[in-house]
Scaffold this active site. Structure first.
Site, PDB file in Angstrom:
ATOM      1  N   HIS A 389       0.745  -1.610   0.149  1.00  0.00           N
ATOM      2  CA  HIS A 389       0.002  -0.399   0.333  1.00  0.00           C
ATOM      3  C   HIS A 389       0.568   1.233   0.216  1.00  0.00           C
ATOM      4  CE1 HIS A 389      -0.538   1.411   4.255  1.00  0.00           C
ATOM      5  NE2 HIS A 389      -0.239   0.254   4.538  1.00  0.00           N
ATOM      6  N   GLU A 436      -5.107   1.010   2.381  1.00  0.00           N
ATOM      7  CA  GLU A 436      -5.050   0.549   3.000  1.00  0.00           C
ATOM      8  C   GLU A 436      -5.355   0.607   5.291  1.00  0.00           C
ATOM      9  OE1 GLU A 436      -2.580  -2.474   5.537  1.00  0.00           O
ATOM     10  OE2 GLU A 436      -2.945  -0.284   5.993  1.00  0.00           O
TER      11      GLU A 436
END
Ligand code: ZN
Length: 742
Positions: A389, A436
């Site tokens: 992420h 995320e």
């Protein structure tokens, strides 16, 4: 195989004397001859440790390859490219500004990553989703003692002497993703880590949490679990603080003197009930594409708390804790602050009243995944997916952009191969996930959108906290544990030798990949953990059944999710010369290359069957201890024995690596899908894997054979029996698939 270029360069500098000079010196001066001997012997002693021998009589046998010679050359070329300095530059660029998901600065990082992907020759797109995210409008905490005296009024700003990044006005005030909004005033009860057993202990002491504010410390479980249980017990709000015992001065010097959390440091973080389902809370199982109509969205409260929760520093928690009286805390509840902790009392002297305000601005906001593809020359529909992420709570130097910087250097290395005309046999997909932090949102939405194609994906490789220090660790499905061990033998470590050799030395240390309820595996040289949750492998493995791994290089790291996780902290504490970014770039890229080009998919189902067998045996013992004696484990044991025999059969075929390999590979891949169930876990159908899930009461840590174990934990014999049947069916399906392989 490694080139001598990877060996510590000073060992291979020519000795700065000619032989004649040396002989003369040896005759004249003893010290110089000793120096010469020392140089020569250090070169010889260090050489075997520093790298594989340069020339080997036969190509090494690598699982998955009939002949590794050509691939070995490709890997050697790849390993030479990832560059420490360039990785450091990526990190500096990515962490220049705070880049919370959906902000303009987050968009800028997406464009940077997309540019690097394109420069390397990847077919690249920025994929947007529209998802529900909260941003804080107002967060306030005030406390009074029973006499009405103000104890604190906060939160205090995160601040230390001399941090160059802390004063940026874009630093978001500490808050919890998915927190409820509201304004409540109530007495405080201290509940240690907010584990199930902590709440049960309070209940056993008849301490009623209805309408109260629970003060818990970070650690031991996922913060969303703390809020989940508090909400179930009727609490009106939760304060979560970082105790110095867990990541502050009890561990070592605090930032900026050392790596640990300073007094005002706060751990932001999501409290979404990700163990129910991750991703956009309004679209479980469905992708939140821009054209998804609002009518297709559901109530977010399937995965979102209704109550308020606020993360605070120990600077703000301490006046509250210190004033709390009532019963002294039980064993294990005392933290690192210099006074005795008490649970609290709800009336009279020693009670503490807290006023919490949390005004959260909930909106459907745009996030951006960056997806880069390299089409496979032979099996374009078989994807090898790697990802990390990109969004951060603030600057995210360690979490997650050390991972991004490493990934960009993996891409650099793969790009260099592409420029020489190389093509992978399978398609490689490289992903930079957004949001995320709020709940694995970017990865989950993408997986939900691509679920059909991912039925053929042969692996998902994740990294998140790429580098916080020198200690390599990993988690994986059991079928890929040996793949990781073997691969790390091909990558040099900045500490000398290979990553594998250093991993062996450090693998006795506590690290983030050790937590699960799986029984210990006997006789393993290096421990590879199990996949629970807490990062983007979750949708791949646990929703659609793609075999997954997660890698990290850890160290003392006390600034997680605070403003202090920034470039200055990173270069002082984690990796000043970025050599661990280079190491991770090499390991991460090699995972993709070795999987993408394999003749036979290198899954080790023998190890998988052995581990599942041990899970079933542990559950059988647990059922016996709990007095659930009517449960019949026989069918599950028979199914895993059959799966084991089938795994042995298929292992022989894999080693031979001949015959109809595409067909063998389809069977190998199918066996993992066979371990998922369409119905999913009881009460949380999004989680479909029958062997691994995040625990409902642990959140991060893996619970193995979760359907069975969670039924046993709640002493529900009927559900345990039903879940044993589900497990037996899954194992039987997988066994049949492998038996049918030719
Ligand atoms: Zn992260």
């Amino acid at each position: 195989m490694l080139k001598s270029a990877f060996i510590l360069p000073e060992l291979f500098k020519p000795i700065p004397f000619t032989l004649k000079e040396v002989l003369l010196m040896m005759l004249r001066k003893l010290p110089a001859s000793l120096l010469f001997l020392a140089l020569v012997s250090s070169a010889f002693i260090s050489r075997p440790l520093a790298a594989q021998p340069a020339a080997q009589p036969a190509p090494p046998a690598v699982f998955g390859y009939a002949d590794f010679t050509a691939q070995g050359k490709i890997e050697e070329q790849f390993l030479a490219v990832p560059d420490a300095k360039l990785a450091g530059q990526h990190l500096k660029t990515l962490t220049r500004e705070p880049h919370l998901a959906s902000t303009p600065e987050d968009r800028k990082t997406a464009e940077y990553v997309a540019r690097k992907f394109r420069e390397a020759g990847l077919e690249t797109e920025i994929v947007p989703y529209r998802v529900l995210l909260n941003q804080p409008k107002e967060v306030r905490v005030e406390a009074w003692d029973s006499s009405g005296k103000l104890l604190m009024s906060g939160p205090a700003r995160e601040h230390v002497e001399g941090d160059p990044f802390q004063d940026d006005p874009r630093v978001v005030m500490p808050f919890n993703g998915s927190s409820g909004s509201g304004d409540v005033t109530a007495e405080v009860v201290y509940a240690n880590y907010g584990r199930l057993e902590d709440f049960d202990l309070l209940a056993a002491r008849h301490i009623d949490l209805k309408g109260k504010i629970v003060l818990v410390r970070y650690g031991s479980n996922f913060r969303g679990v703390k809020v989940y249980i508090a909400e179930q017990r009727g609490a009106a709000g939760v304060l979560i603080y970082s105790d110095p015992q867990d990541d502050g001065f009890s561990k070592g010097d605090a930032w900026p003197q050392g790596p640990w959390r300073p007094e005002t440091g706060v751990q932001r973080g999501s409290v979404q009930y990700m163990f129910k389902y991750p991703g956009d809370p309004e679209t479980p199982g469905v992708a939140s594409t821009l054209d998804l109509p609002d009518s297709a969205r559901v109530s977010p409260y399937g995965s979102q708390p209704r109550i308020i929760s606020i993360p605070i520093s120990y600077h703000d928690a301490s006046p509250i804790l210190q004033a709390l009286q009532g019963p002294g805390v039980p064993q294990g509840w005392q933290g690192g602050l210099g006074y005795r902790y008490h649970i609290g009392t709800v009336t009279g002297p020693g009670s503490v009243k807290v006023h919490l305000v949390s005004q959260q601005d909930y909106q459907r906001r745009i996030i951006w995944d960056v997806i880069g593809k390299i089409k496979g020359a032979e099996y374009p529909d078989d994807w090898v997916v790697i990802g990390n992420h990109r969004d951060a709570w603030v600057y995210g130097a360690v979490d997650p952009n050390s991972g991004t910087a490493a990934m960009l250097e993996s891409v650099h290395g793969i790009g260099a191969l592409l420029k020489q005309g190389w093509r992978p046999r399978r398609t490689i997909v490289i992903c930079s996930w957004d949001a995320e932090e709020e709940g694995l949102i970017g990865s989950t939405e993408w997986v939900e959108q691509n679920a059909k194609a991912l039925e053929r994906a042969v692996a998902y490789f994740n990294t998140d906290v790429g580098v916080a220090g020198p200690d390599f660790s990993a988690a994986a499905v059991p079928s890929l544990k040996e793949f990781l061990r073997e691969l790390t033998r091909s990558v040099p470590s900045p500490l000398g030798g290979t990553v594998y050799q250093q991993w062996k030395i450090s693998s006795t240390k506590e690290n983030e990949h050790r937590r699960s309820n799986a029984p210990p595996v006997a006789g393993e040289e290096v421990h590879v953990g199990d996949l629970g949750s807490g990062s983007d492998f979750t949708p791949f493995l646990q929703h659609v059944g793609v075999p997954s791994t997660d890698i990290s290089s850890g160290g003392p790291y006390g600034v997680y999710h605070s403003v202090f996780d920034n470039y200055a902290w990173y270069t002082q504490n984690a990796d000043p010369n970025f050599v661990y970014l280079q190491e991770m770039a090499r390991v991460f890229g090699l995972e993709a290359l070795r999987m993408a080009d394999a003749d036979v998919l290198p899954y080790d189902y023998v190890a998988y069957a052995r581990e599942i067998g041990s899970y079933i045996e542990a559950a059988r013992k647990k059922a016996g201890d709990a007095g659930l004696n009517a449960l019949d484990f026989g069918p599950a044991q028979a199914a895993v024995a059959r799966f084991s025999a089938a795994a042995e059969h298929v292992h022989g075929l894999q080693l031979a690596a001949s015959g109809d390999l595409p067909r063998l590979n389809v069977a190998l891949r199918q066996a993992e899908t066979d371990l998922t169930s369409q119905a999913g876990l009881p009460n949380r159908p999004w989680f479909r894997h029958t062997i691994f899930a995040p625990g409902e009461y642990t959140g991060y840590a893996a619970v193995v054979i979760p359907g069975v174990n969670e039924a046993l934990d709640s002493k529900d014999q009927q559900r345990a029996a039903q879940q044993l049947t589900v497990l037996t069916q899954a194992l039987t399906r997988a066994a049949q698939t492998l038996e049918g392989a030719r």
